[in-house]
Design a protein around this motif. Structure first.
Motif, PDB file in Angstrom:
ATOM      1  N   SER A 137       0.902  -0.996  -0.126  1.00 17.79           N
ATOM      2  CA  SER A 137      -0.044   0.109   0.112  1.00 17.79           C
ATOM      3  C   SER A 137       0.919   1.096  -0.038  1.00 17.79           C
ATOM      4  N   GLU A 138       1.951   0.907   0.609  1.00 13.31           N
ATOM      5  CA  GLU A 138       3.001   2.284   0.542  1.00 13.31           C
ATOM      6  C   GLU A 138       3.560   2.923  -0.594  1.00 13.31           C
ATOM      7  N   ASN A 139       3.629   1.929  -1.852  1.00 12.58           N
ATOM      8  CA  ASN A 139       4.010   2.135  -2.854  1.00 12.58           C
ATOM      9  C   ASN A 139       2.991   1.881  -4.070  1.00 12.58           C
ATOM     10  N   CYS A 140       1.766   2.164  -3.927  1.00 20.47           N
ATOM     11  CA  CYS A 140       0.763   1.520  -4.484  1.00 20.47           C
ATOM     12  C   CYS A 140       0.973   2.344  -6.282  1.00 20.47           C
ATOM     13  N   TYR A 162       0.893  -2.430 -18.071  1.00 23.19           N
ATOM     14  CA  TYR A 162      -0.444  -2.740 -18.167  1.00 23.19           C
ATOM     15  C   TYR A 162      -1.299  -1.690 -17.133  1.00 23.19           C
ATOM     16  N   CYS A 163      -0.528  -1.112 -16.220  1.00 26.24           N
ATOM     17  CA  CYS A 163      -1.298  -0.105 -15.108  1.00 26.24           C
ATOM     18  C   CYS A 163      -1.692   1.029 -15.671  1.00 26.24           C
ATOM     19  N   ILE A 164      -2.887   1.617 -15.668  1.00 29.34           N
ATOM     20  CA  ILE A 164      -3.312   2.687 -16.104  1.00 29.34           C
ATOM     21  C   ILE A 164      -3.706   3.558 -15.198  1.00 29.34           C
ATOM     22  N   LEU A 165      -4.105   3.133 -13.665  1.00 32.12           N
ATOM     23  CA  LEU A 165      -4.486   3.927 -12.682  1.00 32.12           C
ATOM     24  C   LEU A 165      -4.293   3.046 -11.394  1.00 32.12           C
ATOM     25  N   SER A 166      -3.993   3.740 -10.706  1.00 28.18           N
ATOM     26  CA  SER A 166      -3.886   3.041  -9.040  1.00 28.18           C
ATOM     27  C   SER A 166      -4.696   3.841  -8.062  1.00 28.18           C
ATOM     28  N   TRP A 167      -5.358   3.062  -7.145  1.00 27.10           N
ATOM     29  CA  TRP A 167      -6.004   3.351  -5.965  1.00 27.10           C
ATOM     30  C   TRP A 167      -5.659   2.918  -4.763  1.00 27.10           C
ATOM     31  N   GLN A 168      -5.349   3.681  -3.917  1.00 20.64           N
ATOM     32  CA  GLN A 168      -5.019   3.484  -2.402  1.00 20.64           C
ATOM     33  C   GLN A 168      -6.103   4.079  -1.456  1.00 20.64           C
ATOM     34  N   THR A 169      -6.752   3.091  -0.856  1.00 22.33           N
ATOM     35  CA  THR A 169      -7.715   3.326  -0.142  1.00 22.33           C
ATOM     36  C   THR A 169      -7.469   3.638   1.094  1.00 22.33           C
ATOM     37  N   PRO A 170      -8.566   4.522   2.050  1.00 24.46           N
ATOM     38  CA  PRO A 170      -8.195   4.768   3.444  1.00 24.46           C
ATOM     39  C   PRO A 170      -7.805   3.576   4.410  1.00 24.46           C
ATOM     40  N   GLU A 171      -8.463   2.385   3.699  1.00 27.64           N
ATOM     41  CA  GLU A 171      -7.968   1.346   4.722  1.00 27.64           C
ATOM     42  C   GLU A 171      -6.467   0.796   4.420  1.00 27.64           C
ATOM     43  N   GLY A 172      -5.967   1.455   3.509  1.00 24.70           N
ATOM     44  CA  GLY A 172      -4.589   0.798   3.279  1.00 24.70           C
ATOM     45  C   GLY A 172      -4.564  -0.246   2.052  1.00 24.70           C
ATOM     46  N   SER A 173      -5.569  -0.539   1.423  1.00 24.61           N
ATOM     47  CA  SER A 173      -5.475  -1.575   0.149  1.00 24.61           C
ATOM     48  C   SER A 173      -5.057  -0.615  -1.158  1.00 24.61           C
ATOM     49  N   CYS A 174      -4.398  -1.391  -1.808  1.00 25.13           N
ATOM     50  CA  CYS A 174      -3.922  -0.893  -3.049  1.00 25.13           C
ATOM     51  C   CYS A 174      -4.315  -1.670  -4.243  1.00 25.13           C
ATOM     52  N   ASP A 183     -11.895  14.843  -0.439  1.00 26.82           N
ATOM     53  CA  ASP A 183     -11.275  15.820   0.344  1.00 26.82           C
ATOM     54  C   ASP A 183      -9.890  14.933   1.048  1.00 26.82           C
ATOM     55  N   LYS A 184      -8.822  15.825   1.281  1.00 28.73           N
ATOM     56  CA  LYS A 184      -7.555  15.168   1.836  1.00 28.73           C
ATOM     57  C   LYS A 184      -7.849  14.225   3.160  1.00 28.73           C
ATOM     58  N   THR A 185      -8.819  14.769   3.951  1.00 29.13           N
ATOM     59  CA  THR A 185      -8.994  14.306   5.147  1.00 29.13           C
ATOM     60  C   THR A 185      -9.482  12.719   5.120  1.00 29.13           C
ATOM     61  N   GLU A 186     -10.161  12.308   3.960  1.00 31.78           N
ATOM     62  CA  GLU A 186     -10.551  10.741   3.589  1.00 31.78           C
ATOM     63  C   GLU A 186      -9.390  10.014   3.310  1.00 31.78           C
ATOM     64  N   GLY A 187      -8.391  10.548   3.026  1.00 33.20           N
ATOM     65  CA  GLY A 187      -7.267   9.707   3.044  1.00 33.20           C
ATOM     66  C   GLY A 187      -7.002   8.569   1.486  1.00 33.20           C
ATOM     67  N   SER A 188      -7.883   8.833   0.789  1.00 30.53           N
ATOM     68  CA  SER A 188      -8.011   8.075  -0.202  1.00 30.53           C
ATOM     69  C   SER A 188      -7.327   8.712  -1.617  1.00 30.53           C
ATOM     70  N   LYS A 189      -6.303   7.945  -2.201  1.00 33.55           N
ATOM     71  CA  LYS A 189      -5.480   8.430  -3.305  1.00 33.55           C
ATOM     72  C   LYS A 189      -5.670   7.698  -4.689  1.00 33.55           C
ATOM     73  N   VAL A 190      -5.636   8.446  -5.744  1.00 31.83           N
ATOM     74  CA  VAL A 190      -5.455   7.702  -7.044  1.00 31.83           C
ATOM     75  C   VAL A 190      -4.434   8.279  -7.922  1.00 31.83           C
ATOM     76  N   GLY A 191      -4.023   7.359  -8.753  1.00 30.42           N
ATOM     77  CA  GLY A 191      -2.797   7.670  -9.215  1.00 30.42           C
ATOM     78  C   GLY A 191      -2.902   7.512 -10.782  1.00 30.42           C
ATOM     79  N   PHE A 192      -2.784   8.475 -11.815  1.00 26.66           N
ATOM     80  CA  PHE A 192      -3.084   8.579 -13.231  1.00 26.66           C
ATOM     81  C   PHE A 192      -1.818   8.692 -13.966  1.00 26.66           C
ATOM     82  N   LYS A 193      -1.584   7.325 -14.431  1.00 30.31           N
ATOM     83  CA  LYS A 193      -0.441   7.356 -15.435  1.00 30.31           C
ATOM     84  C   LYS A 193      -0.814   8.170 -16.986  1.00 30.31           C
ATOM     85  N   THR A 194      -0.119   9.305 -17.148  1.00 33.16           N
ATOM     86  CA  THR A 194      -0.366  10.364 -18.063  1.00 33.16           C
ATOM     87  C   THR A 194       0.917  10.837 -18.647  1.00 33.16           C
TER      88      THR A 194
END
Length: 224
Positions: A39-42, A51-63, A81-92
């Protein structure tokens, strides 16, 4: 909400212009993703996977990693919002060497190995991807599957198996059959663009030959 650019991974200039943009957001709709044990290096792991086009790191720590190789399906991402702790990564792709000041006005476009691109569509604070490469047509079939189609013209005569093995498969695609009147009409329109004089020529699709009879309910072969 103040737009903020969270993370930017850069490929060395000699390797291209692909970047990873990570923002606070979550996936609200999409196909079943691949689960990553880290989850730290999602986002960085997604960056290293072709093949990966998008990553999603959930507030629970899943990747989760989303692949452009999956069957076509819409992926929808919404900013949070930042307080939710959810992050997505776009490859672009990003033009130039400088990091953008903000992601809000960026066009998220990913280029794959053969040069084809996938473009995200932005609406308000959300992004969506229909699963097809740019320039390809999506059809949603009655069996629940979606397919992406594109017509290619050969400069000379070509056998069906050569069209498949030398044309389609090197692009990570395959020949496909026709499943509806809508698809058939679209194919005909594409053919007419390549053949405005309406001269006789062949068009290869996937399929199989059956016996010349009408003994089955769903098939009857006739001469055209």
């Amino acid at each position: 909400m103040i737009p903020a650019l969270l993370l930017l991974f850069l490929i060395p200039q000699s390797l291209g212009i692909m970047k990873m943009i990570q923002i606070y957001g979550k996936v609200t709709y999409g196909p079943f993703p691949m689960t990553s044990p880290s989850s730290e290096n999602c986002a960085s792991e997604c960056f290293d996977l072709d093949y990966c086009i998008l990553s999603w790191q959930t507030p629970e720590g899943s990747c989760y990693h989303y692949s452009n190789l999956d069957r076509p399906d819409t992926i929808t991402v919404v900013e949070t919002d930042k307080t939710e702790g959810s992050k997505v990564g776009f490859k672009t792709n990003i033009t130039g060497d400088n990091c953008p000041f903000s992601y809000t006005d960026m066009d998220f476009i990913m280029t794959i190995s053969n040069g084809d691109t996938y473009s995200w569509k932005k609406t308000g604070n959300s992004w969506s991807l229909n699963g097809c490469r740019d320039g390809w047509k999506q059809f949603d079939r009655t069996d629940g599957y979606s397919v992406c189609m594109k017509v290619f013209k050969s400069s000379g005569n070509i056998y069906r198996w050569d069209a498949r093995n030398k044309g389609c498969q090197p692009m990570g695609t395959d020949q496909i059959g026709v499943a509806s009147i809508e698809e058939s009409r679209w194919i005909h329109e594409q053919m007419m663009q390549y053949n405005p004089a309406k001269k006789s020529f062949a068009f290869w699709i996937n399929g199989s030959f059956k016996d010349n009879d009408c003994s089955t309910e769903n098939f009857c072969e006739v001469s055209l």
